[in-house]
Design an enzyme around this catalytic site. Structure first.
Site, PDB file in Angstrom:
ATOM      1  N   VAL B  12      19.857-119.124  47.648  1.00  0.00           N
ATOM      2  CA  VAL B  12      19.323-120.418  47.234  1.00  0.00           C
ATOM      3  C   VAL B  12      20.327-121.532  47.518  1.00  0.00           C
ATOM      4  O   VAL B  12      19.971-122.599  48.035  1.00  0.00           O
ATOM      5  CB  VAL B  12      18.925-120.404  45.742  1.00  0.00           C
ATOM      6  CG1 VAL B  12      18.345-121.745  45.327  1.00  0.00           C
ATOM      7  CG2 VAL B  12      17.908-119.293  45.467  1.00  0.00           C
ATOM      8  N   GLU B 124      12.785-126.387  37.348  1.00  0.00           N
ATOM      9  CA  GLU B 124      11.495-126.187  38.022  1.00  0.00           C
ATOM     10  C   GLU B 124      11.481-124.908  38.858  1.00  0.00           C
ATOM     11  O   GLU B 124      10.489-124.173  38.883  1.00  0.00           O
ATOM     12  CB  GLU B 124      11.203-127.405  38.915  1.00  0.00           C
ATOM     13  CG  GLU B 124       9.913-127.357  39.717  1.00  0.00           C
ATOM     14  CD  GLU B 124       8.679-127.366  38.820  1.00  0.00           C
ATOM     15  OE1 GLU B 124       8.097-126.290  38.647  1.00  0.00           O
ATOM     16  OE2 GLU B 124       8.290-128.431  38.316  1.00  0.00           O
ATOM     17  N   VAL B 127      10.529-120.921  37.666  1.00  0.00           N
ATOM     18  CA  VAL B 127       9.180-120.344  37.554  1.00  0.00           C
ATOM     19  C   VAL B 127       8.364-120.737  38.772  1.00  0.00           C
ATOM     20  O   VAL B 127       8.222-121.926  39.074  1.00  0.00           O
ATOM     21  CB  VAL B 127       8.448-120.857  36.298  1.00  0.00           C
ATOM     22  CG1 VAL B 127       7.054-120.232  36.202  1.00  0.00           C
ATOM     23  CG2 VAL B 127       9.247-120.576  35.044  1.00  0.00           C
ATOM     24  N   GLY B 129       8.985-120.408  41.912  1.00  0.00           N
ATOM     25  CA  GLY B 129       9.728-120.809  43.119  1.00  0.00           C
ATOM     26  C   GLY B 129       9.425-122.239  43.516  1.00  0.00           C
ATOM     27  O   GLY B 129       9.721-123.178  42.773  1.00  0.00           O
ATOM     28  N   ILE B 131       6.556-123.730  43.741  1.00  0.00           N
ATOM     29  CA  ILE B 131       5.341-124.318  43.176  1.00  0.00           C
ATOM     30  C   ILE B 131       5.695-125.288  42.056  1.00  0.00           C
ATOM     31  O   ILE B 131       6.353-124.898  41.090  1.00  0.00           O
ATOM     32  CB  ILE B 131       4.410-123.237  42.577  1.00  0.00           C
ATOM     33  CG1 ILE B 131       4.128-122.151  43.614  1.00  0.00           C
ATOM     34  CG2 ILE B 131       3.120-123.863  42.073  1.00  0.00           C
ATOM     35  CD1 ILE B 131       3.407-120.936  43.023  1.00  0.00           C
ATOM     36  N   GLU B 185      13.373-105.235  46.576  1.00  0.00           N
ATOM     37  CA  GLU B 185      14.783-104.866  46.583  1.00  0.00           C
ATOM     38  C   GLU B 185      14.945-103.357  46.548  1.00  0.00           C
ATOM     39  O   GLU B 185      14.017-102.627  46.208  1.00  0.00           O
ATOM     40  CB  GLU B 185      15.472-105.509  45.376  1.00  0.00           C
ATOM     41  CG  GLU B 185      15.479-107.023  45.501  1.00  0.00           C
ATOM     42  CD  GLU B 185      16.197-107.698  44.341  1.00  0.00           C
ATOM     43  OE1 GLU B 185      17.209-107.143  43.880  1.00  0.00           O
ATOM     44  OE2 GLU B 185      15.732-108.759  43.919  1.00  0.00           O
ATOM     45  N   ASP B 196      10.640-109.521  35.625  1.00  0.00           N
ATOM     46  CA  ASP B 196      10.796-110.844  36.243  1.00  0.00           C
ATOM     47  C   ASP B 196       9.663-111.767  35.793  1.00  0.00           C
ATOM     48  O   ASP B 196       9.889-112.889  35.332  1.00  0.00           O
ATOM     49  CB  ASP B 196      10.802-110.671  37.771  1.00  0.00           C
ATOM     50  CG  ASP B 196      10.770-111.975  38.524  1.00  0.00           C
ATOM     51  OD1 ASP B 196      11.821-112.625  38.619  1.00  0.00           O
ATOM     52  OD2 ASP B 196       9.681-112.356  39.005  1.00  0.00           O
ATOM     53  N   LYS B 200       9.421-115.409  33.186  1.00  0.00           N
ATOM     54  CA  LYS B 200       8.765-116.650  33.627  1.00  0.00           C
ATOM     55  C   LYS B 200       7.666-117.076  32.654  1.00  0.00           C
ATOM     56  O   LYS B 200       7.555-118.256  32.314  1.00  0.00           O
ATOM     57  CB  LYS B 200       8.216-116.469  35.046  1.00  0.00           C
ATOM     58  CG  LYS B 200       9.331-116.300  36.085  1.00  0.00           C
ATOM     59  CD  LYS B 200       8.784-115.881  37.446  1.00  0.00           C
ATOM     60  CE  LYS B 200       9.913-115.746  38.476  1.00  0.00           C
ATOM     61  NZ  LYS B 200       9.425-115.101  39.717  1.00  0.00           N
ATOM     62  N   GLY B 297      11.747-116.983  47.852  1.00  0.00           N
ATOM     63  CA  GLY B 297      12.179-117.265  49.215  1.00  0.00           C
ATOM     64  C   GLY B 297      13.168-118.409  49.218  1.00  0.00           C
ATOM     65  O   GLY B 297      13.114-119.304  48.379  1.00  0.00           O
TER      66      GLY B 297
END
Lengths: 405, 405
Positions: B12, B124, B127, B129, B131, B185, B196, B200, B297
């Site tokens: 990131v 932001e 949760v 990514g 969106i 993974e 995960d 969220k 991503g």
């Protein structure tokens, strides 16, 4: 305490009152203050309606009341809405609206007026009804260059396209049914001719480009020529047909068009059915995203209007709405946009194959059940100008639908 | 000029630098100021990488530099991320993060710290990514009581569910393929066990309720028991199977769960395929809406992080992030939630029909091709507690999937 005046007690105006009744506590909490409706401007009286005690008939009473912080314009149309909005902003009052016609026609000027008077002119509800799209564009997608916005921005026509696709019904039949159900107006032209969607994509294009995109400059074609046969071919191609309002930005230029398109069924917009709207946004870092919801209707629209009231209440001390300048954006000619074209012709393929190859280059022929006495094909990617020259060879023989890329 | 320090030059972090390189002009325009990355904190060096000149190895250099306005925490994990974020906020620096683990574990405390020091803690990207969902929730859906949020919040498992549904593949096969493609993974537990997605939905539930929802309190079930046979039954029912993370709010109480669900194919979430994520939101005025896009991503996540940097730059003078208090929200027991249950059992229907009627009441039996030697049925709407008592009668014979309402 923050005081609000609502101009117009029609569908949206009465919806705003209902949202306040339902969610007053949430509204106050989010606004950080008590927000109360003080006046409703309407020519009519509503005896017995709880709104009656708020009704006033004279705009002067509102404009001259210094306690009014926010004016909500939900009258629709250009006048007297324009005059009321302009005067409200000049008087230092925030304005919230759902009036897409006014925003599309005078948006840049009214935003400028708002800026000069340190207030906000907010219009989330003017595009996509209840769907948050304008605020996400200006406050969430700020790290991306927006490459494309493609919307299903009109619920009436999407309802009709959905019915025609799934039920094999004809255009006239579906329109009558939509009118009977209240999904289409008795005079449905603004919807079926694409003019409603055109104003909305003009507003989004202005936001993205930061300049005035005139809706008159956007080529607009409605759904009135789409037939049950077209839907059969679409199914053969694993596609749907949707009225799309789309803009693409490339190298600082913008191209925009409103027209029915063939769309691959895997595209996120392809599964947007019935009266729902959706807006697909592609950013150069974000990639593909989509915002989906109720594009019209009393309560969804009133929800978006009320959220703008909350935002205006929160940011009384700063202008957060400066979205585009009055500099006119020249649009890229649609003749220069490359795409594929789906074409149907009456007659036998064999009789035309040579002329078609000569005019359109290599094409892909298609058949569909129940479409006898005709043939159809899809061109390669060609400029719309090239398509038009080629199509001119065949005059009225051709029925064409664009293919979304 | 606004100065930024990025903590962590991983996926990131390097994406954020790339977004700045691509869209510097847009970022500055939206922020209303020049925004520049001054430091990148990483233990490693990156010789030859353009980032190398910004690399520092000591957090003290960042915390002691008064010119740093915004700290971007994209290290992940709880420590040292927590300490760095806390100290940054206490030093009057805004913090932007994509670290859902930290937000879920210490969100309310860090939001409180941000508030006390008149800065923002924005997340932001934690949760969904890329969106936009958190900002729409807190600044667009302010006129609605949120009745439901249901998300496909994990791309790995949605990729696997999509493959299993469309290709009839088995769980193990699809997992191996997802690992080979980099969609899962090598240790996929956090994804396939639903942990995960759980963090969220805990964050979204905290925002909606305004109180701390502990992720440990949310019942979480992964996709590891879903089989190719389940997908066949789903098709028979015109449904899909998705890992959903869902919360419902009713009468001031919240219920939340993460589990695989059978979902009608007309539901907007049903057409969310592959690694895409989407968040369905139902408001009491707005009705149904959905936010769709890339849930993970490098570039989509970096886009959301950078948009938060822009927001922090815009609102340096006010705290816009005060979302929930530290008061713990007690969740409604899942045992009290009513829904339908899809159940498969080995053996002959006739041998069990009486006992099933006695335990579950009237049920609807189903068959699916390729599922011999077993039978299946769907219960009526019953409480999960009732289901568990009834199911206990049959011990390990039962394979169950919940049906989304």
């Amino acid at each position: 305490m923050i005081h609000v005046a609502v101009l117009g007690y029609g569908t949206v105006g009465s919806g705003v009152l209902e949202v306040f009744r339902m969610n007053q506590e949430k509204i106050d909490r989010c606004a950080g203050d008590q927000v109360r409706i003080k006046y409703i401007l309407d020519l009519r009286d509503f005896p017995g309606d709880p709104a009656q005690e708020l009704i006033v008939h004279d705009f002067e009473q509102i404009i001259n009341d210094e306690s009014i912080d926010i004016v909500v314009e939900v009258m629709g149309g250009l006048e007297p809405a324009y005059t009321f909005v302009k005067r409200s902003l000049e008087a230092g009052k925030n304005v919230v609206t759902s009036n897409k016609a006014l925003v599309a026609a005078h948006g840049s000027e009214l935003l400028q007026t708002a800026k000069e008077h340190h207030v906000n002119y907010l219009f989330e509800a003017s595009v996509g009804g209840g769907i948050p799209i304008i605020r996400p564009l200006v406050s969430s997608l700020t790290a991306d260059e927006i490459e494309e916005i493609t919307g299903i921005l009109n619920g009436t026509t999407n309802y009709m396209m959905t019915k025609m696709f799934y039920e094999g019904a004809d255009y006239d039949e579906v329109l009558r049914e939509a009118q009977a159900n209240g999904y289409a107006e008795r005079n449905p032209e603004a919807d079926v001719e694409g003019r409603d969607a055109c104003r909305k994509i003009a507003i989004l294009s202005s936001i993205v480009s930061g300049r005035q995109v005139d809706f008159e400059d956007i080529y607009t074609e409605g759904i009135t020529k789409i037939t049950a046969q077209d839907m059969r071919y679409a199914k053969e191609m694993n596609m749907v047909i949707k009225l799309l309002a789309t803009m693409k930005q490339e190298d600082g230029t913008i191209g925009a068009i409103v027209a029915p398109f063939l769309l691959h069924s895997e595209h996120p917009l392809a599964s947007v059915h019935g009266v729902f709207n959706a807006i697909f946004v592609r950013g150069n870092a974000l990639g593909d995203s989509m915002f989906y919801g109720s594009g019209a209707g009393k309560m969804p629209t009133a929800s978006a209007v009320t959220a703008d009231i909350v935002e205006a209440a929160r940011y009384q001390d700063r202008t957060i709405c400066e979205y585009w300048s009055g500099n006119k954006m020249e649009l890229k000619s649609r003749m220069d946009v490359k795409r594929k074209f789906f074409i149907r012709m009456a007659g036998r393929k064999e009789a035309y194959a040579d002329r078609i190859r000569e005019a359109f280059g290599e094409v892909q022929y298609l058949t569909a059940d129940g479409c006898e006495g005709e043939f159809a094909f899809v061109t390669g990617e060609i400029k719309e100008g090239e398509y038009e020259s080629a199509a001119a060879e065949f005059g009225n023989l051709i029925h064409m639908i664009r293919v979304a890329s």
